[in-house]
Design an enzyme around this catalytic site. Structure first.
Site, PDB file in Angstrom:
ATOM      1  N   TYR A  31       0.810  -1.215   0.000  1.00  0.00           N
ATOM      2  CA  TYR A  31       0.000   0.000   0.000  1.00  0.00           C
ATOM      3  C   TYR A  31       0.844   1.266   0.000  1.00  0.00           C
ATOM      4  CZ  TYR A  31      -4.542  -2.230   0.936  1.00  0.00           C
ATOM      5  OH  TYR A  31      -5.695  -2.935   0.847  1.00  0.00           O
ATOM      6  N   ASP A  54     -11.845  -9.478   4.929  1.00  0.00           N
ATOM      7  CA  ASP A  54     -13.167  -9.518   4.290  1.00  0.00           C
ATOM      8  C   ASP A  54     -13.730 -10.945   4.349  1.00  0.00           C
ATOM      9  OD1 ASP A  54     -12.997  -6.811   3.520  1.00  0.00           O
ATOM     10  OD2 ASP A  54     -14.016  -7.225   1.613  1.00  0.00           O
ATOM     11  N   ASP A  58      -2.352 -18.644   1.048  1.00  0.00           N
ATOM     12  CA  ASP A  58      -3.341 -19.389   0.256  1.00  0.00           C
ATOM     13  C   ASP A  58      -3.992 -20.464   1.125  1.00  0.00           C
ATOM     14  OD1 ASP A  58      -0.832 -20.619   0.343  1.00  0.00           O
ATOM     15  OD2 ASP A  58      -0.888 -21.339  -1.730  1.00  0.00           O
ATOM     16  N   ASP A 113      -5.950  -7.246   4.335  1.00  0.00           N
ATOM     17  CA  ASP A 113      -7.108  -6.635   3.668  1.00  0.00           C
ATOM     18  C   ASP A 113      -8.001  -7.738   3.107  1.00  0.00           C
ATOM     19  OD1 ASP A 113      -8.727  -4.627   2.431  1.00  0.00           O
ATOM     20  OD2 ASP A 113      -7.744  -5.115   0.528  1.00  0.00           O
ATOM     21  N   LYS A 117       3.696 -15.489   2.824  1.00  0.00           N
ATOM     22  CA  LYS A 117       3.954 -16.246   1.596  1.00  0.00           C
ATOM     23  C   LYS A 117       5.456 -16.459   1.534  1.00  0.00           C
ATOM     24  CE  LYS A 117       2.447 -18.135  -2.224  1.00  0.00           C
ATOM     25  NZ  LYS A 117       1.561 -19.324  -2.244  1.00  0.00           N
TER      26      LYS A 117
HETATM   27  C1  IPM Z   1     -10.173  -1.617   4.168  1.00  0.00           C
HETATM   28  C2  IPM Z   1     -10.474  -1.053   2.806  1.00  0.00           C
HETATM   29  C3  IPM Z   1      -9.362  -0.111   2.416  1.00  0.00           C
HETATM   30  C4  IPM Z   1      -8.076  -0.907   2.389  1.00  0.00           C
HETATM   31  C5  IPM Z   1      -9.582   0.613   1.078  1.00  0.00           C
HETATM   32  C6  IPM Z   1     -10.881   1.376   1.077  1.00  0.00           C
HETATM   33  C7  IPM Z   1      -8.441   1.499   0.714  1.00  0.00           C
HETATM   34  O1  IPM Z   1     -10.657  -2.069   1.881  1.00  0.00           O
HETATM   35  O2  IPM Z   1     -10.080  -0.826   5.125  1.00  0.00           O
HETATM   36  O3  IPM Z   1     -10.047  -2.830   4.272  1.00  0.00           O
HETATM   37  O4  IPM Z   1      -7.773  -1.575   1.397  1.00  0.00           O
HETATM   38  O5  IPM Z   1      -7.357  -0.878   3.389  1.00  0.00           O
HETATM   39 MG    MG Z   2     -10.633  -4.012   2.725  1.00  0.00          MG
END
Ligand code: IPM
Ligand code: MG
Length: 366
Positions: free
Chosen positions: A151, A260, A232, A256, A200
């Site tokens: 990032y 999710d 993975d 990240d 990884k």
């Molecule tokens: C998160 C989001 C952010 C990230 C985006 C919106 C830049 O997906 O906070 O997980 O990738 O960190």
């Molecule tokens: Mg995210």
């Protein structure tokens, strides 16, 4: 020992999309806990993301950074819009809403992002995994490094041999790894004493450094069982047997993606709070989900991830553990009867509520 007068200054970033609606509910809940537990909260509104672009032309202003630094903690809704339709995404990448979020993480030194996955007893039916898997229980936290890696590494797009070539650099230094690993080991000591480093290391040099640093630190935490897992495999294990995880430590990009997945494993991304911590007690607290522009303003969004993030704020930045616990218990009891659309299924015996209704129920339960 309690301070005489517990008066806290809280930065509030309502943001874009569903941000203002969910923040409004979290603030109501915070006000109720302040009243009940005898402390005072001063809210300091600030802009970030799309609303900042509309007002000032940039997603993060110096003023927001200065204001945030003057606070004990910051509570945030969500930022960003629909990339297909929002004019914010016609701007160059460094002026889009997400750049504001990355900018504030860096400016405030928020290097440790904690994202919690808890499968509440009453939400077992919302878990998409097989019943026998859910029955083992799910309770883990991902510690995602937040201010380094891909990032924030050098980025460029250049012409090479007549074609475009784009580069993102993935780099970590020992100290960046160590400071978040300390938080991960400390978290593990307060939990079930199991730490899984996700990397990884079979391919990436940076991952091999993560392993080296973490394994050298493991000697200082003899009670913590340390495991190393390729990313993975971790993606697969999260759905195969999530009960095996307690604390997952990982770099920015892997965190990240896995966070999710981890949110869905416990029913809905609308339930996952997060804390982004700096050195010391300062932190920024936000739901893990995005701004969901498609349902903004419809009273459909689940405010619980934001409300639970506010609980994390009380715990980690303000030391108000009792108030934090009261919010979490209230959320659990409300879920026995009420559900927002993301959690609701036909015939589950619960009543449907909207964003404001859910906030109201939590306030009443405190
Ligand atoms: C998160 C989001 C952010 C990230 C985006 C919106 C830049 O997906 O906070 O997980 O990738 O960190
Ligand atoms: Mg995210």
């Amino acid at each position: 020992m309690r301070k005489e007068k517990r008066n806290y200054r809280i930065g509030v970033i309502a943001g874009d999309g569903i941000g203002p609606e969910i923040i409004a509910q979290a603030v109501r809940v915070l006000d109720r806990t302040a009243e009940k537990f005898g402390f005072a909260l001063d809210y300091v509104p600030m802009d970030l993301g799309g609303c900042s672009i509309d007002r000032y032309g940039i997603p993060l202003t110096e003023e927001t950074v200065t204001l945030a630094k003057s606070c004990d903690a910051v509570l945030m809704g969500s930022i960003g819009g629909d990339p297909k339709t929002s004019p914010w995404y016609q701007l160059e990448p460094s002026r889009r809403p997400e750049a504001g979020l990355l900018g504030i993480r860096k400016a405030l030194g928020l290097f440790a992002n904690l994202r919690f996955s808890n499968l509440y007893e009453d939400l077992k039916d919302a878990c998409p995994l097989r019943e026998d898997i859910a029955a083992e229980g799910i309770d883990f936290v991902i510690l995602r490094e937040l201010t380094g890696g891909l990032y924030f590494g050098e980025k460029k797009t250049e012409m090479v041999n007549g074609e475009e070539r784009a580069t993102d650099v993935l780099a970590y230094s020992e100290s960046e790894i160590r400071r978040i690993a300390v938080k991960a080991f400390d978290s593990a000591m307060l939990r079930r004493k199991k730490l899984t480093l996700v990397d990884k290391a079979n391919v990436l040099e940076s991952s091999r450094l993560w392993r080296k640093v973490v394994s050298s630190m493991a000697e200082d935490y003899p009670e913590v069982e340390v495991d190393y897992m390729y990313v993975d495999n971790a993606a697969m294990q999260l759905v195969r047997r999530p009960s095996q995880f307690d604390v997952i430590l990982t770099e920015n990009m892997f965190g990240d993606i896995l966070s999710d997945e981890a949110s869905m494993v416990v029913g809905s991304i609308g339930m996952q709070p997060s804390a982004s911590l700096a050195e010391g007690s300062f932190g920024l607290y936000e739901p893990s989900h995005g701004s969901a522009p498609d349902i903004a303003g419809q009273d459909r969004a689940n405010p619980l991830a934001t409300i639970l993030s506010a609980a994390c704020m009380l715990r980690y930045s303000l030391g108000e553990e009792e108030a934090a616990g009261a919010i979490e218990s209230a959320v659990m009891s409300v879920l026995k009867q009420y559900r927002t659309p993301d959690l609701k299924s036909e015939g589950d015996g619960t009543l449907a509520v909207g964003t404001a209704g859910m906030g109201e129920k939590v306030v009443q339960a405190i």
